[in-house]
Design a protein around this motif. Structure first.
Motif, mmCIF file in Angstrom:
data_model
loop_
_atom_site.group_PDB
_atom_site.id
_atom_site.type_symbol
_atom_site.label_atom_id
_atom_site.label_comp_id
_atom_site.label_asym_id
_atom_site.label_seq_id
_atom_site.Cartn_x
_atom_site.Cartn_y
_atom_site.Cartn_z
ATOM 1 N N LYS A 187 -7.470 -6.329 6.068
ATOM 2 C CA LYS A 187 -8.858 -6.031 6.453
ATOM 3 C C LYS A 187 -9.002 -4.525 6.738
ATOM 4 C CE LYS A 187 -12.990 -7.174 8.088
ATOM 5 N NZ LYS A 187 -13.990 -7.324 7.041
ATOM 6 N N LEU A 188 -8.026 -3.959 7.424
ATOM 7 C CA LEU A 188 -8.068 -2.539 7.758
ATOM 8 C C LEU A 188 -8.098 -1.655 6.509
ATOM 9 C CD1 LEU A 188 -7.861 -0.439 10.115
ATOM 10 C CD2 LEU A 188 -5.387 -0.440 9.690
ATOM 11 N N LEU A 189 -7.401 -2.122 5.461
ATOM 12 C CA LEU A 189 -7.355 -1.331 4.219
ATOM 13 C C LEU A 189 -8.752 -1.088 3.651
ATOM 14 C CD1 LEU A 189 -5.608 -0.041 1.929
ATOM 15 C CD2 LEU A 189 -5.625 -2.295 0.835
ATOM 16 N N GLU A 190 -9.679 -2.014 3.943
ATOM 17 C CA GLU A 190 -11.056 -1.859 3.432
ATOM 18 C C GLU A 190 -11.617 -0.478 3.798
ATOM 19 O OE1 GLU A 190 -13.224 -5.078 5.174
ATOM 20 O OE2 GLU A 190 -12.599 -6.504 3.631
ATOM 21 N N GLU A 191 -11.277 -0.022 5.012
ATOM 22 C CA GLU A 191 -11.831 1.255 5.502
ATOM 23 C C GLU A 191 -11.333 2.463 4.703
ATOM 24 O OE1 GLU A 191 -11.075 1.659 9.705
ATOM 25 O OE2 GLU A 191 -11.652 -0.435 10.060
ATOM 26 N N TYR A 192 -10.243 2.273 3.986
ATOM 27 C CA TYR A 192 -9.624 3.401 3.284
ATOM 28 C C TYR A 192 -9.760 3.274 1.763
ATOM 29 C CZ TYR A 192 -7.426 4.259 7.817
ATOM 30 O OH TYR A 192 -7.200 4.507 9.141
ATOM 31 N N SER A 193 -10.596 2.322 1.301
ATOM 32 C CA SER A 193 -10.546 1.957 -0.112
ATOM 33 C C SER A 193 -11.652 2.526 -0.994
ATOM 34 C CB SER A 193 -10.587 0.430 -0.241
ATOM 35 O OG SER A 193 -9.424 -0.127 0.317
ATOM 36 N N SER A 194 -12.805 2.804 -0.420
ATOM 37 C CA SER A 194 -13.970 3.116 -1.247
ATOM 38 C C SER A 194 -13.699 4.289 -2.205
ATOM 39 C CB SER A 194 -15.161 3.435 -0.331
ATOM 40 O OG SER A 194 -16.269 3.727 -1.127
ATOM 41 N N GLU A 195 -13.913 4.018 -3.491
ATOM 42 C CA GLU A 195 -13.762 5.008 -4.574
ATOM 43 C C GLU A 195 -12.354 5.577 -4.698
ATOM 44 O OE1 GLU A 195 -16.953 7.839 -4.477
ATOM 45 O OE2 GLU A 195 -18.446 6.238 -4.467
ATOM 46 N N LYS A 196 -11.387 4.835 -4.179
ATOM 47 C CA LYS A 196 -10.006 5.344 -4.185
ATOM 48 C C LYS A 196 -9.179 4.748 -5.337
ATOM 49 C CE LYS A 196 -10.062 7.858 -0.372
ATOM 50 N NZ LYS A 196 -11.475 8.135 -0.182
ATOM 51 N N GLU A 197 -8.137 5.484 -5.690
ATOM 52 C CA GLU A 197 -7.156 4.980 -6.641
ATOM 53 C C GLU A 197 -5.915 4.563 -5.843
ATOM 54 O OE1 GLU A 197 -5.640 6.445 -10.893
ATOM 55 O OE2 GLU A 197 -7.346 7.513 -10.021
ATOM 56 N N ILE A 198 -5.551 3.300 -5.975
ATOM 57 C CA ILE A 198 -4.574 2.706 -5.041
ATOM 58 C C ILE A 198 -3.363 2.144 -5.785
ATOM 59 C CG2 ILE A 198 -4.275 0.882 -3.296
ATOM 60 C CD1 ILE A 198 -7.214 1.225 -2.562
ATOM 61 N N LEU A 199 -2.192 2.374 -5.202
ATOM 62 C CA LEU A 199 -0.959 1.774 -5.731
ATOM 63 C C LEU A 199 -0.479 0.735 -4.720
ATOM 64 C CD1 LEU A 199 1.444 1.816 -7.773
ATOM 65 C CD2 LEU A 199 2.478 3.598 -6.344
ATOM 66 N N ASN A 200 -0.463 -0.539 -5.125
ATOM 67 C CA ASN A 200 -0.049 -1.618 -4.223
ATOM 68 C C ASN A 200 1.353 -2.083 -4.618
ATOM 69 O OD1 ASN A 200 0.207 -3.777 -2.511
ATOM 70 N ND2 ASN A 200 -1.474 -4.984 -3.361
ATOM 71 N N CYS A 201 2.362 -1.612 -3.880
ATOM 72 C CA CYS A 201 3.748 -1.953 -4.199
ATOM 73 C C CYS A 201 4.162 -3.224 -3.469
ATOM 74 C CB CYS A 201 4.679 -0.822 -3.778
ATOM 75 S SG CYS A 201 4.349 0.699 -4.648
ATOM 76 N N PHE A 202 4.880 -4.093 -4.153
ATOM 77 C CA PHE A 202 5.252 -5.425 -3.646
ATOM 78 C C PHE A 202 3.951 -6.221 -3.421
ATOM 79 C CE2 PHE A 202 8.210 -2.211 -1.972
ATOM 80 C CZ PHE A 202 9.421 -2.644 -2.489
ATOM 81 N N SER A 203 3.149 -6.281 -4.452
ATOM 82 C CA SER A 203 1.765 -6.766 -4.320
ATOM 83 C C SER A 203 1.659 -8.273 -4.165
ATOM 84 C CB SER A 203 0.950 -6.319 -5.528
ATOM 85 O OG SER A 203 1.551 -6.832 -6.716
#
Ligand code: SAH
Length: 395
Positions: A212-228
């Protein structure tokens, strides 16, 4: 009544309400005939301290059920414990947006060795100790009467059972066995959970608040989710406006379910890329390109299964964190976790600090994270804290 008598001076941990009594603390045992049966705990000077479940195989000989010498351990006792745990969940879980959570968290809910996770109208249980196994029939009856679930499924297919002299065990305990892929809602996001083949009981419920916290850091971002795994963090990120997520996991099955989870949440396939690879190798491949990310998530499996593995695990954590820090853009954010109980918070912080130094990066800690509160922790049982995380920003 079966009983164990403690050696002189070995009642200290019981007096501090720590729920484990190790074999070395026991002076003598009396009248014990079955693995997992209930014993009275007697101090060296003959005082009744409480009662617990005796395990004839494990190093943890007794898991304390009650520190109250007048408590009687019967089906009603477990009913009360289960009801208390469920009442607490009602306070912390918003049933409108979340229907999957941990109902019973073993020692930290005063029912040693018992894990119960709720996935919509299914319950998934792990009986991890001789004591919880001993009371299994009653526990299943209580859970079925209380929750009226469609089914109760057992996932006691874990090695730790063998330390308790128990065979691994898996399958339906109550109700229907029709479909073992369950659709759940977590903070309004939908996920498919494979309760038969998925890790642990099927899903990493402990990361709910951190996702849920990740939502705050996500807008318009390029994200690498390791061990997804099945895309937990990624669904939250994409639904809160991330431009793109790259999911990396070594498990083809997990990535396949992730793909289904993306489509279940109406996420366009142009928004993500699934990479089946070893994260240690993949991060190196990325290092050799010029690719950089706004946000990186590192949520690896348990690297330290025992004290003897702490050092090696530490090197593993440092390695992936160092690589990830180098792959972050200016002001990029790292969500980094360790679920190894043996890596204590101070040590984890130090590993990240060392990784930052070696990566030549200045790193700000924005937040300290831990397991979601349905994965209860007790001050008297520090072993119950296993998930640690940091949100960091690089300069
Ligand atoms: N973040 C996930 C849970 C991660 S569990 C969530 O929120 O649901 C850890 C995952 O790491 C598992 O899916 C496992 O398949 C994967 N894994 C384990 N070792 C790996 C490795 N060396 N490289 C890539 N993936 C790995």
């Amino acid at each position: 009544m079966p009983s164990v008598k403690l050696k002189k001076g070995r009642d200290k941990s019981v007096n501090r309400k720590h729920p484990w009594i190790f074999s070395g603390a026991i002076d003598s045992v009396k009248n014990i005939s079955n693995n997992g049966e209930t014993v009275e705990i007697i101090s060296s000077d003959g005082k009744l301290l409480g009662c617990g479940s005796y395990s004839s195989h494990s190093q943890i000989s007794v898991r304390v059920l009650s520190f109250n010498p007048t408590d009687i351990i019967d089906k009603d006792f477990f009913q009360q414990r289960i009801e208390n745990a469920v009442e607490f969940r009602k306070q912390i879980i918003n049933a409108e947006s979340t229907n999957a959570y941990r109902v019973i968290n073993a020692e930290s809910d005063y029912i040693p060795g018992l894990i119960v996770d709720k996935y919509s109208d299914f319950l998934v249980c792990q009986f991890l100790s001789a004591g919880s196994e001993y009371w299994k029939k009653d526990i299943v009856e209580i859970l079925s009467n209380y929750f009226k679930p469609t089914g109760i499924f057992e996932r006691s297919d874990v090695e730790v059972r063998e330390k308790e002299g128990l065979k691994q065990s898996k399958g339906i305990l109550y109700g229907k066995n029709s479909d073992t892929i369950i659709e759940i809602i977590e903070n309004g996001n939908k996920f498919l959970v494979d309760i038969n083949l998925g890790h642990k009981t099927g899903f990493y419920l402990d990361q709910r608040d951190n996702r849920k916290l990740l939502e705050e850091y996500s807008s318009e971002k390029e994200i690498l989710n390791c061990f997804s795994f099945t895309g937990g963090f990624s669904v939250y990120a994409l639904k809160s406006g991330a431009n793109k997520v790259v999911n990396v996991d070594s498990s083809a099955e997990a990535l396949l379910l992730a793909e289904k989870n993306f489509s279940l949440n109406g996420i366009d396939s142009s928004k993500y890329e699934n990479v089946q690879d070893d994260v240690f190798k993949y991060l190196r491949k990325l290092r050799d390109t010029n690719k950089q990310f706004d946000v990186i998530i590192l949520d690896p499996p348990k690297f330290a299964e025992s004290v003897s593995q702490i050092e090696k695990a530490g090197r593993g954590y440092k390695d992936i964190n160092l690589l990830a820090l180098k792959l972050l853009k200016k002001n990029g954010v790292l969500f980094t976790f360790s679920c190894s109980g043996h890596i204590v918070p101070d040590l984890f912080n130090k590993i990240i600090a060392d990784a930052a130094t070696d990566a030549g990066k200045e790193v700000h800690i924005l937040k300290y994270l831990t397991q979601s509160p349905d994965h209860t922790m007790l001050t008297s049982f520090p072993e119950g804290l296993y998930l640690k995380g940091l949100v960091c920003k690089v300069n």
